[in-house]
Design a protein around this motif. Structure first.
Motif, PDB file in Angstrom:
ATOM      1  N   PHE A   1      32.927 -30.123 -39.255  1.00  0.00           N
ATOM      2  CA  PHE A   1      33.200 -30.682 -38.077  1.00  0.00           C
ATOM      3  C   PHE A   1      32.213 -31.868 -37.835  1.00  0.00           C
ATOM      4  O   PHE A   1      32.403 -32.903 -37.042  1.00  0.00           O
ATOM      5  N   LYS A   2      30.992 -31.305 -37.950  1.00  0.00           N
ATOM      6  CA  LYS A   2      29.897 -32.354 -37.562  1.00  0.00           C
ATOM      7  C   LYS A   2      29.761 -33.575 -38.622  1.00  0.00           C
ATOM      8  O   LYS A   2      29.548 -34.522 -38.041  1.00  0.00           O
ATOM      9  N   ALA A   3      30.172 -33.362 -39.878  1.00  0.00           N
ATOM     10  CA  ALA A   3      30.459 -34.495 -40.878  1.00  0.00           C
ATOM     11  C   ALA A   3      31.585 -35.446 -40.041  1.00  0.00           C
ATOM     12  O   ALA A   3      31.254 -36.610 -40.217  1.00  0.00           O
ATOM     13  N   ALA A   4      32.610 -34.854 -39.655  1.00  0.00           N
ATOM     14  CA  ALA A   4      33.727 -35.886 -38.954  1.00  0.00           C
ATOM     15  C   ALA A   4      33.061 -36.490 -37.753  1.00  0.00           C
ATOM     16  O   ALA A   4      33.676 -37.563 -37.512  1.00  0.00           O
ATOM     17  N   LEU A   5      32.331 -35.809 -37.067  1.00  0.00           N
ATOM     18  CA  LEU A   5      31.621 -36.547 -35.705  1.00  0.00           C
ATOM     19  C   LEU A   5      30.872 -37.599 -36.434  1.00  0.00           C
ATOM     20  O   LEU A   5      30.934 -38.615 -35.431  1.00  0.00           O
TER      21      LEU A   5
ATOM     22  N   ILE B   1      27.638 -33.373 -28.447  1.00  0.00           N
ATOM     23  CA  ILE B   1      28.617 -32.693 -28.823  1.00  0.00           C
ATOM     24  C   ILE B   1      28.423 -31.709 -29.979  1.00  0.00           C
ATOM     25  O   ILE B   1      28.662 -30.458 -30.094  1.00  0.00           O
ATOM     26  N   SER B   2      27.570 -32.558 -30.890  1.00  0.00           N
ATOM     27  CA  SER B   2      26.994 -31.850 -32.193  1.00  0.00           C
ATOM     28  C   SER B   2      26.159 -30.709 -32.111  1.00  0.00           C
ATOM     29  O   SER B   2      26.404 -29.625 -32.482  1.00  0.00           O
ATOM     30  N   GLN B   3      25.163 -30.853 -31.091  1.00  0.00           N
ATOM     31  CA  GLN B   3      24.193 -29.711 -30.679  1.00  0.00           C
ATOM     32  C   GLN B   3      24.914 -28.578 -29.694  1.00  0.00           C
ATOM     33  O   GLN B   3      24.415 -27.495 -30.139  1.00  0.00           O
ATOM     34  N   ASN B   4      26.099 -28.729 -29.492  1.00  0.00           N
ATOM     35  CA  ASN B   4      26.740 -27.742 -28.439  1.00  0.00           C
ATOM     36  C   ASN B   4      27.817 -26.945 -29.362  1.00  0.00           C
ATOM     37  O   ASN B   4      28.448 -26.034 -28.749  1.00  0.00           O
ATOM     38  N   VAL B   5      28.067 -27.570 -30.461  1.00  0.00           N
ATOM     39  CA  VAL B   5      29.218 -26.798 -31.182  1.00  0.00           C
ATOM     40  C   VAL B   5      28.551 -25.435 -31.872  1.00  0.00           C
ATOM     41  O   VAL B   5      27.658 -25.687 -32.670  1.00  0.00           O
ATOM     42  N   PRO B   6      29.431 -24.626 -31.455  1.00  0.00           N
ATOM     43  CA  PRO B   6      28.524 -23.354 -32.053  1.00  0.00           C
ATOM     44  C   PRO B   6      29.221 -23.029 -33.621  1.00  0.00           C
ATOM     45  O   PRO B   6      30.043 -23.926 -33.911  1.00  0.00           O
TER      46      PRO B   6
END
Length: 249
Positions: free
Chosen positions: A142-146, A58-63
């Motif tokens: 968002f990535k920190a939240a992930l 998910i993290s890698q695919n988040v633009p």
């Protein structure tokens, strides 16, 4: 008896099960708690890498994106469909229903320029929210939240597995008492609890180890092993009772 002695006896010394039954309820529950932690840790070693891979994907695919004044600005379109789980993000679409209606899904997350829909047909969850709720959210936050969600998932999974061990203990307790009544083992409720604890050791360890190698144990085999151990444990107790009666006689 020491923990190691109990474990060895529970696994293959059926003739000494009467010694396990003679231990205290408190020490037997402590043994079960430690064995439960061991099996849950082993199972976690099999499950957690998959969870980590999902969050990494998910993290890698988040633009690169940013939400300002309820409007999404994103560099790329996200379009993921993995086994019926759909994630679609398109900031150029104003009507979110266009994203939803274009997909056949079991559960999905859809984000348009101004709205978010989370829909799960498995758990009957449907939420539609304005992106104004997430004003100020961007790629880095968002990535920190992930990362936080990943470790929260680990913790919740561990707690859930431990709670399942409590339910399982109640089940084997009932089965042990039933077995004692059927085969005239003469065990009371406390002794039946201890029999259930020790008789379930081998099956629980084998099942958790097999999970590491992505091999599942059929429930018939799992409970068959437990019932077999209960039977041999009861026979040990009955033989010991006969010996005591003969010595007294």
């Amino acid at each position: 008896m020491k923990l190691s002695q109990r474990f060895i006896t529970a696994v293959y010394k059926f003739d000494k099960y009467n010694e396990l039954i003679n231990t205290t309820v408190g020490s037997s529950l402590a043994y079960y708690f430690l064995i439960s932690i061991l099996t849950v840790v082993i199972m976690s070693a099999a499950v957690f890498p998959d969870v980590s891979e999902i969050y990494s994907s998910i993290s890698q695919n988040v633009p690169e994106f940013e939400i300002t004044d309820g409007k999404l600005t994103a560099e790329d379109i996200v379009d993921i469909n993995a086994g019926g789980t759909v994630v679609k993000v398109d900031s150029s679409v104003d009507d979110i229903e266009e994203l939803v209606n274009a997909e056949d899904y079991v559960q999905g997350i859809f984000i348009s320029s101004s709205e978010l829909i989370v829909d799960s047909k498995l758990s009957n969850i449907y939420n539609r929210t304005s992106l104004e709720t997430f004003d100020g959210l961007d790629n880095s936050s968002f990535k920190a939240a992930l990362v936080f969600l990943k470790y929260l998932t680990y913790m919740l999974a561990f707690v859930f597995l431990m709670l399942s061990k409590v339910v399982f203990l109640l089940f084997v307790w009932c089965v042990a008492k039933l077995m004692s009544n059927l085969f005239r083992g003469g065990l009371g409720f406390k002794d039946s609890l201890k029999l259930g604890i020790y008789a379930s050791t081998t099956a629980s360890i084998i099942k958790s180890v097999l999970m590491v190698f992505a091999v599942s144990m059929h429930n018939i085999i799992f409970y068959g092993i437990i019932i077999a151990y209960m039977y041999f444990g009861l026979e040990s107790c009955k033989k010991q009772e006969v010996k005591v009666e003969n010595n007294l006689g």
